[in-house]
Design an enzyme around this catalytic site. Structure first.
Site, PDB file in Angstrom:
ATOM      1  N   HIS A   1      -5.531  -3.483  -2.192  1.00 17.07           N
ATOM      2  CA  HIS A   1      -5.234  -2.534  -3.268  1.00 17.07           C
ATOM      3  C   HIS A   1      -5.162  -3.202  -4.637  1.00 17.07           C
ATOM      4  CE1 HIS A   1      -4.597   1.272  -1.162  1.00 17.07           C
ATOM      5  NE2 HIS A   1      -4.162   0.530  -0.156  1.00 17.07           N
TER       6      HIS A   1
ATOM      7  N   SER B   1       0.786  -1.233   0.000  1.00 18.74           N
ATOM      8  CA  SER B   1       0.000   0.000   0.000  1.00 18.74           C
ATOM      9  C   SER B   1       0.816   1.281   0.000  1.00 18.74           C
ATOM     10  CB  SER B   1      -0.937   0.016   1.214  1.00 18.74           C
ATOM     11  OG  SER B   1      -0.209  -0.056   2.421  1.00 18.74           O
TER      12      SER B   1
ATOM     13  N   LYS C   1     -12.257   0.584  -1.314  1.00 20.98           N
ATOM     14  CA  LYS C   1     -11.363   1.256  -2.248  1.00 20.98           C
ATOM     15  C   LYS C   1     -12.000   1.248  -3.632  1.00 20.98           C
ATOM     16  CE  LYS C   1      -7.243   0.557   0.553  1.00 20.98           C
ATOM     17  NZ  LYS C   1      -7.934   0.132   1.782  1.00 20.98           N
TER      18      LYS C   1
END
Length: 397
Positions: free
Chosen positions: A212, A184, A243
């Site tokens: 991610h 990240s 996200k």
């Protein structure tokens, strides 16, 4: 608060301030997007995880409103009492199908997912082997378990194998090998094929945190397991809904047996109220979109923007480390310089935060940037122009 405690806390905060590590909240007056309102100004946002712009997608907003009207504002209980509604089960079924696994279980956050999974699975007599740059939630989950913890140098496969040999020599009950799929802060991708082979060779449970990578890598954003075509060889996948999918929460993707086990033993499932129905409904829509042609086009645009931005940063002389994904750090080193750079960028209308210790190691401060599919070429050109102007001013390039 008692005066002597206040004094201790103030001294701690003063030390952080002196070291240029004091965090202050950035408060938005608008929804998340490529441009946001902050402090009465409109600024270009390079700090959001809203990779595909789903946060404010009209279809997600509509679904959230309709579900709230039907199911209520909150679920009213933890999952194991009466906090499981049909819509929660529908989401988990769709996630399992998306990830090509037997079952999924949704947690209240990505952080809670790692804590709940690792603490439930690993106990005294077990061994956890973890990449040194794994997310804080993995580190904390390992600490909460009673297992021994071995840390290997970042993506160093020789060192990983050494740790696996050491762990196997201890004759543990279980070995858990855990890694981020995309790291990240540095934006690099774990060498998952090699990690998978080592996990199989040393009979370790393999867990990948794809926070991610979800919505970013693999077919329609299925993550690193799909990206490397490793379906059926990774025991546990963890992901986030907050996200690329635009809502909130985390999930674990594995077998039905493991999901049933977590319902019995996962403390965030047992002791925290489940997702509001509006969030669940919006996530169902984001999964539907990401699986469609629209989703493919958004991911394609995300990577086009990423390539354009990275190429121009490198051509300008910036050090972007080992990034391979939309997470693109501009390496600065000194926390004071990173703070100053971020502040000057904001004065010029670009929101790109300086990151320092303890989020990254001491001496490895950086400006962490993320482009999204929602950014236009004009947005990126403006960001690049400002980054270069301020970078030259303070001697970064």
């Amino acid at each position: 608060m008692k005066p002597f405690i206040e004094e201790i806390l103030r001294n701690n905060l003063k030390k952080l301030e002196d070291e240029h590590l004091l965090i202050t909240l950035k408060i938005l007056s608008s929804s998340q997007g490529p441009w946001v309102e902050m402090g009465g100004r409109r600024v270009l946002n390079l700090s959001s995880n809203n990779y595909l712009g789903f946060n404010s997608h009209p279809s997600l907003i509509k679904a959230s409103i309709e579900a709230t009207e039907k199911w209520g504002v909150g679920s009213g209980a933890v999952r194991t009492i009466v906090g499981t509604q049909e819509i929660h089960m529908e989401l988990e079924h769709e996630l399992a199908s998306f990830k090509k696994v037997g079952a999924c279980l949704v947690f209240q956050s990505g952080y809670a997912t790692n804590l709940g999974v690792i603490q439930a699975l690993m106990t005294e007599g077990d061994v956890i082997i973890s990449d040194e740059l794994n997310h804080a939630s993995i580190i904390d989950g390992a600490r909460l378990s009673k297992a021994k913890i071995h840390v290997y140098r970042h993506v160093d496969m020789n060192h990983l194998e050494e740790k696996l040999k050491e762990a196997r020599d201890l004759k543990p009950g279980k070995i858990l090998l855990v890694t981020d799929g995309v790291f990240s802060m540095d934006g690099d991708i774990a060498p998952l094929p090699q990690i998978t082979e080592l996990a199989e060779r040393y009979e370790a449970i393999l867990m990948v945190d794809d926070a991610h990578a979800s919505g970013v890598l693999g077919r329609n954003g299925r993550g690193t397991v799909d990206h490397f075509n490793l379906h059926g060889r990774v025991d546990i996948q963890v992901g986030t809904l907050s996200k690329a999918l635009g809502t909130m929460g985390g999930y674990v993707a594995s077998s039905q047996t493991f999901v049933t086990f977590l319902i019995q033993k996962g403390r965030p499932i047992l002791f925290s109220t489940s997702h509001p129905p509006g969030v669940v409904a919006a996530t169902l829509v984001s999964l539907k979109i990401i699986n469609s042609l629209e989703g493919e086009e958004l991911i394609k645009k995300l990577w086009e923007n990423t390539g354009y931005f990275k190429d121009n940063l490198k051509n300008a002389g910036f050090n972007i480390g080992v990034s391979q994904t939309p997470i693109t750090p501009i390496m600065v080193g000194d926390a004071e310089v990173a703070q100053k750079y971020s502040s000057l960028l904001l004065e010029d209308g670009v929101l790109a935060l300086g990151i320092g210790y303890p989020t990254v190691a001491l001496g490895k401060a950086r400006i962490r940037t993320i482009v999204t599919s929602s950014h236009t070429k004009k947005d990126l050109d403006l960001a690049l122009k400002t980054l270069c102007k301020i970078g030259r001013k303070i001697g970064i390039i």
